[in-house]
Write a protein that holds these residues in place. Structure first.
Motif, short mmCIF file in Angstrom:
data_model
loop_
_atom_site.label_atom_id
_atom_site.label_comp_id
_atom_site.label_asym_id
_atom_site.label_seq_id
_atom_site.Cartn_x
_atom_site.Cartn_y
_atom_site.Cartn_z
N ALA A 16 8.71 -11.40 -7.24
CA ALA A 16 8.34 -10.42 -6.22
C ALA A 16 7.52 -9.29 -6.85
O ALA A 16 6.54 -8.81 -6.27
N ARG A 17 7.96 -8.87 -8.03
CA ARG A 17 7.23 -7.80 -8.74
C ARG A 17 5.82 -8.26 -9.10
O ARG A 17 4.86 -7.51 -8.95
N LEU A 18 5.69 -9.50 -9.57
CA LEU A 18 4.37 -10.02 -9.92
C LEU A 18 3.44 -10.01 -8.72
O LEU A 18 2.30 -9.54 -8.81
N ASN A 19 3.91 -10.50 -7.58
CA ASN A 19 3.07 -10.53 -6.39
C ASN A 19 2.66 -9.14 -5.93
O ASN A 19 1.53 -8.91 -5.49
N SER A 20 3.58 -8.19 -6.06
CA SER A 20 3.27 -6.81 -5.70
C SER A 20 2.22 -6.21 -6.63
O SER A 20 1.28 -5.54 -6.17
N VAL A 21 2.35 -6.47 -7.92
CA VAL A 21 1.39 -5.94 -8.90
C VAL A 21 0.02 -6.58 -8.71
O VAL A 21 -1.01 -5.92 -8.83
N ILE A 22 0.00 -7.88 -8.41
CA ILE A 22 -1.28 -8.55 -8.16
C ILE A 22 -1.98 -7.92 -6.96
O ILE A 22 -3.18 -7.63 -7.01
N GLU A 23 -1.23 -7.70 -5.89
CA GLU A 23 -1.81 -7.08 -4.69
C GLU A 23 -2.38 -5.71 -5.01
O GLU A 23 -3.50 -5.36 -4.59
N ASP A 24 -1.64 -4.93 -5.79
CA ASP A 24 -2.10 -3.59 -6.16
C ASP A 24 -3.33 -3.66 -7.05
O ASP A 24 -4.27 -2.87 -6.91
N THR A 25 -3.36 -4.62 -7.98
CA THR A 25 -4.49 -4.76 -8.89
C THR A 25 -5.76 -5.12 -8.14
O THR A 25 -6.83 -4.54 -8.37
N VAL A 26 -5.66 -6.08 -7.22
CA VAL A 26 -6.83 -6.48 -6.42
C VAL A 26 -7.33 -5.30 -5.59
O VAL A 26 -8.54 -5.05 -5.51
N THR A 27 -6.42 -4.56 -4.99
CA THR A 27 -6.81 -3.39 -4.19
C THR A 27 -7.52 -2.36 -5.05
O THR A 27 -8.54 -1.78 -4.65
N ARG A 28 -7.00 -2.12 -6.25
CA ARG A 28 -7.63 -1.15 -7.15
C ARG A 28 -9.05 -1.54 -7.51
O ARG A 28 -9.96 -0.70 -7.53
N VAL A 29 -9.25 -2.82 -7.83
CA VAL A 29 -10.58 -3.28 -8.22
C VAL A 29 -11.56 -3.12 -7.06
O VAL A 29 -12.68 -2.61 -7.23
N GLU A 30 -11.15 -3.54 -5.87
CA GLU A 30 -12.03 -3.45 -4.71
C GLU A 30 -12.32 -2.00 -4.35
O GLU A 30 -13.45 -1.64 -4.02
N GLN A 31 -11.30 -1.15 -4.40
CA GLN A 31 -11.50 0.26 -4.07
C GLN A 31 -12.37 0.95 -5.10
O GLN A 31 -13.22 1.79 -4.76
N SER A 32 -12.19 0.61 -6.38
CA SER A 32 -12.99 1.25 -7.42
C SER A 32 -14.46 0.89 -7.27
O SER A 32 -15.35 1.73 -7.45
N LYS A 33 -14.73 -0.36 -6.90
CA LYS A 33 -16.11 -0.79 -6.68
C LYS A 33 -16.72 0.00 -5.51
O LYS A 33 -17.85 0.49 -5.60
N ARG A 34 -15.96 0.10 -4.43
CA ARG A 34 -16.47 0.80 -3.25
C ARG A 34 -16.71 2.27 -3.53
O ARG A 34 -17.77 2.82 -3.18
#
Length: 283
Positions: free
Chosen positions: A87-105
């Motif tokens: 569960a922790r892994l899936n949560s961290v993956i979701e957060d990581t993807v969001t960070r990358v996309e938001q940082s690009k934007r």
């Protein structure tokens, strides 16, 4: 999914480092569907698979930093059960993807503010963050003249030229790499992406350095745009890659070598600004 993503990254099928980092993060979701008897077994599998993804391309700094972050943040929770670790892994993956996309934007939004209505820009290759910046400029109603270097030998500039062909508000011209100096005299700014920034050097698709050096001679400001996750400290050694000679020559190279590096290093002294989601850094 992990093995396929490793193959895609190794084969340069994913040319944008940011997109590659997102795909690598999402590939680790596969581990949450596997059976593990202990947390220790799960963590060993996570570390080994993350290492395989990182080592698939050791020039992509954001791949390195995001995978390191995933391991650290799963470890930080100190899970006591396998289900908790998954569960922790899936949560961290979701957060990581969001960070990358938001940082690009956010980086694109900041960089777009440096572009004035009617500017002439010269861009190189097909950085996803540069594409986002240009989209942002056009969406704001500004008009552009765009010169796109072809970026041999993979001709990534052709993808950029095709992307903006026919778009309202932009007049696009694809130029051969050797003609960059000719067209720079008309440019108001050079806009390029980055693979990573290590100390005082920006590593990016080969051809960036001569463009920046020529721009400095012509007094044309150079802006690099990218995620702050591409700023690398200790623990990462940039290891350049070299493409095969058939990318350059259709016929065999007999009696001579073919130099085909994928990246070059541009000193920050040649830049006006590096733009990230956090700041505009001036040099």
């Amino acid at each position: 999914m992990i093995d396929e993503t490793v193959r895609q990254i190794q084969g340069d099928e994913i040319q944008s480092p940011s997109i590659g980092a997102v795909k690598a993060a999402e590939a680790l979701r596969e581990l949450s569907t596997r059976e593990y008897h202990t947390v220790e077994e799960f963590m060993r599998s996570l570390v080994s698979n993350s290492r395989a993804l990182r080592q698939a391309n050791q020039t992509h700094a954001i791949l390195y930093t995001t995978q390191q972050r995933i391991i650290a943040e799963v470890n930080e929770l100190d899970p006591t059960t396998v289900d908790e670790a998954k569960a922790r892994l899936n949560s961290v993956i979701e957060d990581t993807v969001t960070r990358v996309e938001q940082s690009k934007r956010r980086a694109a939004e900041r960089a777009a503010e440096l572009v004035d209505d009617g500017d002439t820009l010269l861009v190189h290759e097909h950085s996803s963050t540069v594409m986002a910046t240009l989209d942002r400029v056009l969406e704001s109603g500004k008009r552009l003249t765009l010169y796109v270097a072809e970026a041999r030998p993979r001709y990534l500039g052709r993808k950029t030229a095709r992307r903006f062909a026919g778009r309202d508000g932009v007049d696009t011209t694809l130029v051969v790499d050797g003609a960059v100096g000719y067209y720079l005299s008309e440019a108001d700014r050079v806009l390029v992406g980055m693979n990573c920034l290590v100390e005082d050097t920006v590593y990016n698709t080969v051809g960036t350095y001569p463009i920046a050096a020529t721009a400095a001679s012509e007094a044309v400001p150079v802006t690099v745009v990218g995620s702050a996750a591409k700023f690398i400290g200790s623990g990462f050694d940039f290891d350049n890659e070299f493409g095969p000679s058939p990318e350059v020559l259709l016929e065999p190279a007999e009696g001579f070598n073919v130099g085909n590096p994928e990246y070059d290093g541009t000193p920050t002294r040649l830049l006006e600004t590096v733009v990230t989601e956090d700041s505009v850094i001036e040099f």
